[in-house]
Design a protein around this motif. Structure first.
Motif, PDB file in Angstrom:
ATOM      1  N   UNK A 291      -4.898  11.914 -54.969  1.00  0.00           N
ATOM      2  CA  UNK A 291      -6.155  12.387 -54.395  1.00  0.00           C
ATOM      3  C   UNK A 291      -6.097  13.898 -54.226  1.00  0.00           C
ATOM      4  N   UNK A 292      -7.128  14.590 -54.737  1.00  0.00           N
ATOM      5  CA  UNK A 292      -7.099  16.058 -54.740  1.00  0.00           C
ATOM      6  C   UNK A 292      -8.203  16.686 -53.907  1.00  0.00           C
ATOM      7  N   UNK A 293      -9.176  15.900 -53.501  1.00  0.00           N
ATOM      8  CA  UNK A 293     -10.222  16.474 -52.672  1.00  0.00           C
ATOM      9  C   UNK A 293     -11.460  15.611 -52.611  1.00  0.00           C
ATOM     10  N   UNK A 294     -12.238  15.819 -51.529  1.00  0.00           N
ATOM     11  CA  UNK A 294     -13.511  15.136 -51.359  1.00  0.00           C
ATOM     12  C   UNK A 294     -14.431  16.086 -50.604  1.00  0.00           C
ATOM     13  N   UNK A 295     -15.660  16.221 -51.078  1.00  0.00           N
ATOM     14  CA  UNK A 295     -16.603  17.140 -50.443  1.00  0.00           C
ATOM     15  C   UNK A 295     -18.019  16.716 -50.782  1.00  0.00           C
ATOM     16  N   UNK A 296     -18.957  17.189 -49.988  1.00  0.00           N
ATOM     17  CA  UNK A 296     -20.352  17.042 -50.370  1.00  0.00           C
ATOM     18  C   UNK A 296     -20.602  17.868 -51.623  1.00  0.00           C
ATOM     19  N   UNK A 297     -21.544  17.413 -52.417  1.00  0.00           N
ATOM     20  CA  UNK A 297     -21.862  18.128 -53.652  1.00  0.00           C
ATOM     21  C   UNK A 297     -22.246  19.585 -53.392  1.00  0.00           C
ATOM     22  N   UNK A 298     -23.066  19.831 -52.374  1.00  0.00           N
ATOM     23  CA  UNK A 298     -23.514  21.197 -52.104  1.00  0.00           C
ATOM     24  C   UNK A 298     -22.355  22.129 -51.837  1.00  0.00           C
ATOM     25  N   UNK A 299     -21.387  21.664 -51.060  1.00  0.00           N
ATOM     26  CA  UNK A 299     -20.213  22.485 -50.751  1.00  0.00           C
ATOM     27  C   UNK A 299     -19.414  22.773 -52.007  1.00  0.00           C
ATOM     28  N   UNK A 300     -19.212  21.748 -52.823  1.00  0.00           N
ATOM     29  CA  UNK A 300     -18.418  21.907 -54.050  1.00  0.00           C
ATOM     30  C   UNK A 300     -19.073  22.890 -55.007  1.00  0.00           C
ATOM     31  N   UNK A 301     -20.381  22.776 -55.196  1.00  0.00           N
ATOM     32  CA  UNK A 301     -21.077  23.671 -56.115  1.00  0.00           C
ATOM     33  C   UNK A 301     -21.053  25.116 -55.611  1.00  0.00           C
ATOM     34  N   UNK A 302     -21.157  25.295 -54.310  1.00  0.00           N
ATOM     35  CA  UNK A 302     -21.058  26.648 -53.752  1.00  0.00           C
ATOM     36  C   UNK A 302     -19.659  27.218 -53.979  1.00  0.00           C
ATOM     37  N   UNK A 303     -18.640  26.377 -53.800  1.00  0.00           N
ATOM     38  CA  UNK A 303     -17.266  26.839 -54.038  1.00  0.00           C
ATOM     39  C   UNK A 303     -17.052  27.243 -55.496  1.00  0.00           C
ATOM     40  N   UNK A 346       0.487  19.354 -60.461  1.00  0.00           N
ATOM     41  CA  UNK A 346      -0.414  20.451 -60.805  1.00  0.00           C
ATOM     42  C   UNK A 346      -1.207  20.831 -59.546  1.00  0.00           C
ATOM     43  N   UNK A 347      -1.729  22.070 -59.466  1.00  0.00           N
ATOM     44  CA  UNK A 347      -2.474  22.506 -58.281  1.00  0.00           C
ATOM     45  C   UNK A 347      -3.771  21.740 -58.081  1.00  0.00           C
ATOM     46  N   UNK A 348      -4.398  21.991 -56.938  1.00  0.00           N
ATOM     47  CA  UNK A 348      -5.680  21.377 -56.633  1.00  0.00           C
ATOM     48  C   UNK A 348      -6.729  21.803 -57.660  1.00  0.00           C
ATOM     49  N   UNK A 349      -7.729  20.971 -57.897  1.00  0.00           N
ATOM     50  CA  UNK A 349      -8.745  21.273 -58.906  1.00  0.00           C
ATOM     51  C   UNK A 349      -9.744  22.325 -58.427  1.00  0.00           C
ATOM     52  N   UNK A 350     -10.542  22.853 -59.339  1.00  0.00           N
ATOM     53  CA  UNK A 350     -11.570  23.847 -58.983  1.00  0.00           C
ATOM     54  C   UNK A 350     -12.519  23.318 -57.910  1.00  0.00           C
ATOM     55  N   UNK A 351     -12.891  24.191 -56.991  1.00  0.00           N
ATOM     56  CA  UNK A 351     -13.800  23.810 -55.938  1.00  0.00           C
ATOM     57  C   UNK A 351     -13.131  23.210 -54.724  1.00  0.00           C
ATOM     58  N   UNK A 352     -11.834  22.940 -54.810  1.00  0.00           N
ATOM     59  CA  UNK A 352     -11.110  22.337 -53.687  1.00  0.00           C
ATOM     60  C   UNK A 352      -9.929  23.177 -53.219  1.00  0.00           C
ATOM     61  N   UNK A 353      -9.548  24.170 -53.998  1.00  0.00           N
ATOM     62  CA  UNK A 353      -8.372  24.971 -53.624  1.00  0.00           C
ATOM     63  C   UNK A 353      -8.744  26.010 -52.575  1.00  0.00           C
TER      64      UNK A 353
END
Length: 353
Positions: A291-303, A346-353
């Motif tokens: 598991x690498x991350x969980x977020x609302x879509x809006x937060x992820x897209x802003x990141x 491997x590191x965390x994926x884009x939008x979660x690091x």
């Protein structure tokens, strides 16, 4: 008497039930959506396009822009090119949009069981395969946008005596479709709920998707290194099956309108249910992904930098509305959750690091 529009697929399923007996709702949903010739998805609906059946993420260029950024950032993180695999690519509009925002050519593969949608994807220049089993293990960026909610589900209910019962689709004396209760078709239904600590309330209905485990296992097998990302609506098990949600989450969509009768316009309407994120995460972890991350879509897209999307020739108000639609919690920003997994080391994926 409920008036329902008869369809060719409805006639076929009625004859099958009359000849073979009631079928699980899971089997009915599978046929309604994926019958080889007459299923909703098999006919290639205009999913996610501006002129299509649904107004969702895929129709917005800003969404494609962010996914292209996610691919570039993932390649930078891992340090090598990644094959892009889109699960359930719809009409191919999102895929071509993503490729248009990437500075150089990429290998992009759509995994699509629908021959109708495959035809549309290939017409846009995308490579398409029927299942992930058609792909070999490679470093990959795999994602699915509103794919999991279309996986067929079993419908169950607590009968009021503490027993788990399952809904079957039958034909009533008047020749209409109806649901009847019977013993569960498989012990995996009660096992799933028990493993998640779920006890349904008296008379409570719910949906259970047993397709998640084999589906995720097959996807994990093609990612030698990389990321798996899903954007979908749902909840974790204890919230999804909370006693206040007495009628479950099953719903249908016909010509952009939400309806509640799965036995009307059979093969011509979508049928969907909320995703059990607890079962999804367990399936991914059991397949060797972390598991690498969980977020609302809006937060992820802003990141990912959605506010850097500034295409030429687009009215500023239209652009702002597009970004608001995708990120505002009152719109799609909190409608969809983003869940991500990664291969080991491997590191965390884009939008979660």
């Amino acid at each position: 008497m409920v008036h329902r529009v008869e369809t060719p697929l409805g006639k076929i399923l009625r004859e099958r039930i009359l000849g073979e007996g009631p079928m699980t709702f899971r089997d009915f949903m599978d046929q309604a959506l994926f019958h080889p010739e007459l299923g909703f998805y098999s006919k290639g609906p205009e999913i996610g396009s501006r002129d299509g059946t649904f107004n969702t993420n895929a129709m917005f260029p800003a969404f494609a822009f962010c996914l292209a950024r996610a691919v570039e950032q993932a390649e930078s993180i891992i340090g090598e090119p990644l094959r892009i695999v889109e699960l359930g690519a719809g009409t191919g509009e999102l895929g071509t949009g993503i490729l248009s925002f990437l500075p150089t050519a990429r290998e992009y593969v759509a995994v699509e069981p629908s021959s109708g949608l495959q035809h549309k994807q290939k017409a846009r220049g995308l490579a398409a395969v029927k299942t992930v089993e058609d792909l070999s293990p490679r470093p990959s960026f795999v994602f699915g946008n509103e794919v999991l909610d279309a996986l067929p589900v079993h419908r169950v209910m607590n009968d009021g005596q503490g027993n788990l019962m399952e809904f079957y689709v039958s034909i009533n004396p008047q020749g209409g479709f109806e649901e009847i209760l019977g013993e569960p078709s498989t012990s995996a239904l009660s096992s799933r709920l028990q493993s998640e600590g779920v006890t349904l309330g008296r008379g409570q209905m719910a949906e259970v998707c047993l397709e998640l485990d084999p589906f995720i296992q097959s996807i994990a097998s093609i990612i030698s290194k990389g990321y798996l990302i899903f954007l979908d609506y749902g909840d974790e098990a204890l919230a999804l099956y909370h006693y206040t949600r007495r009628n479950g989450s099953l719903r249908c969509y016909f010509r952009q309108q939400q309806v509640h009768d799965p036995f009307n316009h059979i093969g011509e309407q979508d049928i969907t249910a909320d995703v059990d994120f607890t079962a999804l995460d367990k399936a991914a972890c059991c397949s060797g992904l972390g598991t690498a991350g969980q977020a609302w879509q809006g937060t992820w897209l802003k990141n990912l930098g959605i506010h850097q999307f500034q295409p030429k020739g687009v009215d500023p108000k239209e652009l702002q509305n597009q970004i608001e639609q995708l990120t505002n919690p009152a719109r799609l920003g909190s409608t969809f959750d983003v869940w991500a997994w990664r291969t080991p080391n491997i590191p965390l994926p884009p939008g979660f690091s």
